[in-house]
Design an enzyme around this catalytic site. Structure first.
Site, PDB file in Angstrom:
ATOM      1  N   THR A  46      68.928  86.627  21.333  1.00 60.13           N
ATOM      2  CA  THR A  46      69.513  86.164  22.746  1.00 60.13           C
ATOM      3  C   THR A  46      70.957  85.550  22.347  1.00 60.13           C
ATOM      4  O   THR A  46      71.837  86.016  23.044  1.00 60.13           O
ATOM      5  CB  THR A  46      68.627  84.992  23.226  1.00 60.13           C
ATOM      6  OG1 THR A  46      67.271  85.633  23.228  1.00 60.13           O
ATOM      7  CG2 THR A  46      69.136  84.574  24.387  1.00 60.13           C
ATOM      8  N   THR A  47      70.998  84.794  21.394  1.00 60.47           N
ATOM      9  CA  THR A  47      72.376  84.083  21.122  1.00 60.47           C
ATOM     10  C   THR A  47      73.518  85.327  20.655  1.00 60.47           C
ATOM     11  O   THR A  47      74.696  85.094  20.963  1.00 60.47           O
ATOM     12  CB  THR A  47      72.144  83.178  19.832  1.00 60.47           C
ATOM     13  OG1 THR A  47      71.083  82.078  20.305  1.00 60.47           O
ATOM     14  CG2 THR A  47      73.531  82.161  19.715  1.00 60.47           C
ATOM     15  N   TYR A 109      60.904  91.103  32.758  1.00 63.19           N
ATOM     16  CA  TYR A 109      61.036  91.713  34.177  1.00 63.19           C
ATOM     17  C   TYR A 109      59.490  92.289  34.484  1.00 63.19           C
ATOM     18  O   TYR A 109      59.221  92.328  35.511  1.00 63.19           O
ATOM     19  CB  TYR A 109      61.966  92.614  34.171  1.00 63.19           C
ATOM     20  CG  TYR A 109      62.287  93.191  35.683  1.00 63.19           C
ATOM     21  CD1 TYR A 109      62.937  92.531  36.462  1.00 63.19           C
ATOM     22  CD2 TYR A 109      61.742  94.274  36.158  1.00 63.19           C
ATOM     23  CE1 TYR A 109      63.129  92.662  38.029  1.00 63.19           C
ATOM     24  CE2 TYR A 109      61.912  94.697  37.544  1.00 63.19           C
ATOM     25  CZ  TYR A 109      62.468  94.114  38.349  1.00 63.19           C
ATOM     26  OH  TYR A 109      62.745  94.496  39.580  1.00 63.19           O
ATOM     27  N   TYR A 135      58.383  86.463  19.901  1.00 61.55           N
ATOM     28  CA  TYR A 135      59.203  85.678  20.510  1.00 61.55           C
ATOM     29  C   TYR A 135      58.607  85.517  22.002  1.00 61.55           C
ATOM     30  O   TYR A 135      58.843  86.305  22.624  1.00 61.55           O
ATOM     31  CB  TYR A 135      60.673  86.347  20.623  1.00 61.55           C
ATOM     32  CG  TYR A 135      61.736  85.568  21.090  1.00 61.55           C
ATOM     33  CD1 TYR A 135      61.419  84.101  21.184  1.00 61.55           C
ATOM     34  CD2 TYR A 135      63.074  86.162  21.406  1.00 61.55           C
ATOM     35  CE1 TYR A 135      62.669  83.462  21.918  1.00 61.55           C
ATOM     36  CE2 TYR A 135      64.070  85.564  21.722  1.00 61.55           C
ATOM     37  CZ  TYR A 135      63.945  84.111  21.972  1.00 61.55           C
ATOM     38  OH  TYR A 135      64.947  83.353  22.397  1.00 61.55           O
ATOM     39  N   ARG A 140      63.345  82.582  30.054  1.00 62.23           N
ATOM     40  CA  ARG A 140      64.115  83.855  30.119  1.00 62.23           C
ATOM     41  C   ARG A 140      63.384  85.314  30.676  1.00 62.23           C
ATOM     42  O   ARG A 140      63.962  86.043  31.303  1.00 62.23           O
ATOM     43  CB  ARG A 140      64.766  84.230  28.968  1.00 62.23           C
ATOM     44  CG  ARG A 140      65.989  83.330  28.648  1.00 62.23           C
ATOM     45  CD  ARG A 140      66.815  83.802  27.334  1.00 62.23           C
ATOM     46  NE  ARG A 140      67.872  82.797  26.875  1.00 62.23           N
ATOM     47  CZ  ARG A 140      69.084  83.065  27.382  1.00 62.23           C
ATOM     48  NH1 ARG A 140      69.382  84.044  28.118  1.00 62.23           N
ATOM     49  NH2 ARG A 140      69.905  82.421  26.907  1.00 62.23           N
ATOM     50  N   LYS A 164      58.182  82.796  17.227  1.00 63.47           N
ATOM     51  CA  LYS A 164      59.197  81.867  17.692  1.00 63.47           C
ATOM     52  C   LYS A 164      58.644  81.381  19.075  1.00 63.47           C
ATOM     53  O   LYS A 164      58.794  82.015  19.955  1.00 63.47           O
ATOM     54  CB  LYS A 164      60.554  82.628  17.505  1.00 63.47           C
ATOM     55  CG  LYS A 164      61.789  81.813  18.508  1.00 63.47           C
ATOM     56  CD  LYS A 164      62.910  82.485  18.492  1.00 63.47           C
ATOM     57  CE  LYS A 164      64.088  81.655  19.131  1.00 63.47           C
ATOM     58  NZ  LYS A 164      65.472  82.397  19.003  1.00 63.47           N
ATOM     59  N   ILE A 206      64.056  78.879  14.567  1.00 69.30           N
ATOM     60  CA  ILE A 206      65.430  79.749  14.660  1.00 69.30           C
ATOM     61  C   ILE A 206      66.196  79.122  15.812  1.00 69.30           C
ATOM     62  O   ILE A 206      66.030  79.106  16.744  1.00 69.30           O
ATOM     63  CB  ILE A 206      64.745  81.176  15.350  1.00 69.30           C
ATOM     64  CG1 ILE A 206      64.055  81.650  13.988  1.00 69.30           C
ATOM     65  CG2 ILE A 206      65.589  82.111  15.597  1.00 69.30           C
ATOM     66  CD1 ILE A 206      63.050  82.882  14.656  1.00 69.30           C
TER      67      ILE A 206
END
Length: 294
Positions: A46-47, A109, A135, A140, A164, A206
């Site tokens: 993501t980052t 989604y 994850y 999100r 995670k 993380i």
């Protein structure tokens, strides 16, 4: 054996002003992390703005990272997708580059059922041999990976090692670990919950914070593992104002600004993300100064 223990940085992807990946700057960020005790590099998460990288860019960033790290610390590549076929493609290609593990986000989604999530992750895992971390970040993705599903995947699929956990729901994480029976490697996905997650048997974090404070984030984990719980907690408390500032807007908007403020120009964000608002930039600067990194 865990893919890594301690603080793994969810590293940013630096760009030139024209939007292309800045590999010279990326090399500098990698070296900065290794020099300051980061225990692993998580690339294209993501980052790292993986969602706006083309498949070609995504894979080239992973390949470059593996090559530059050159075995000094583990490299875990984000290769998840809301398309199972795409996740398999990215994962099998990343495996060829020599990554030490993969990070697979829950399909976003689509809102798959728990049965669908199980089938998705098993299909990807069956296509590769490297260890996989799931994850879970429902804020999100709009999709929560239930504790029972995580445990079933870790029990049934040999190369699914753990998760995670970025739900922020401590009660859910407690339930997960109560079911895990030692079969789930747990990593905090939230910098404000490192010590709580370690106290439940977590292997590490993380981390977004590690982009700007890698040594301190490493030390939170190391102190805990060495039995200095009070010292670990004290470091967690000290970092809280900075952590809050790093999430004053959606990640990675603030952390890319923070990296640039430290003189390691991370470059612009890719749309639809936009630059940090001035008020929040000042809040970030203040927190960084208090923490001693500006």
């Amino acid at each position: 054996m865990a893919v890594f223990t301690g603080a793994g940085v969810a590293i940013v992807t630096p760009f030139y002003d024209n939007g292309e990946v800045n590999y010279d700057r990326f090399a500098e960020l990698i070296e900065f992390q290794i020099a300051h005790k980061t225990d692993a590099i998580i690339v294209c998460g993501t980052t790292g703005e993986a969602s706006t990288l083309s498949h070609e860019e995504h894979l080239e960033v992973i390949r470059y990272c593996v090559e530059k790290v050159n075995g000094r610390i583990p490299v875990i590549a984000g290769t998840g997708s809301n398309s199972t076929e795409t996740a398999i493609y990215l994962s099998t290609e990343a495996e060829k580059y020599g990554v030490d593990g993969l990070l697979l986000v829950t399909p976003y989604y689509n809102k798959a059922t728990q049965n669908g999530l199980y089938a998705h992750f098993k299909a990807v895992a069956d296509a590769v041999k490297v260890p996989i971390l799931l994850y879970n970040v429902p804020g999100r993705t709009g999709c929560n990976l239930a504790p029972a599903t995580i445990v079933k995947l870790c029990r049934d699929v040999p190369n699914i090692a753990g998760v995670k956990e970025a739900s922020g729901n401590i009660a859910q994480i407690v339930k997960l670990m109560s079911l895990a029976d030692g079969q789930v490697d747990l990593y905090s996905g939230n910098d404000d919950q490192i010590v709580p997650v370690l106290s439940l048997g977590g292997k590490g974090v993380i981390s977004v914070l590690s982009n700007v404070a890698p040594e301190e984030t490493h030390d939170i984990c190391e102190k805990f593992f060495n039995g200095d719980i009070a010292g670990s907690a004290a470091l967690q408390f000290r970092a809280m104002e900075l952590i809050d500032a790093l999430f004053c807007e959606v990640n990675p908007i603030p952390v890319k600004k923070a990296v640039s403020l430290m003189g390691m120009e991370a470059g612009p964000l890719r749309m639809p993300l936009t630059e940090i608002e001035e008020e929040n930039a000042e809040k970030l600067k203040t927190a960084m100064k208090k923490f001693g990194i500006l």
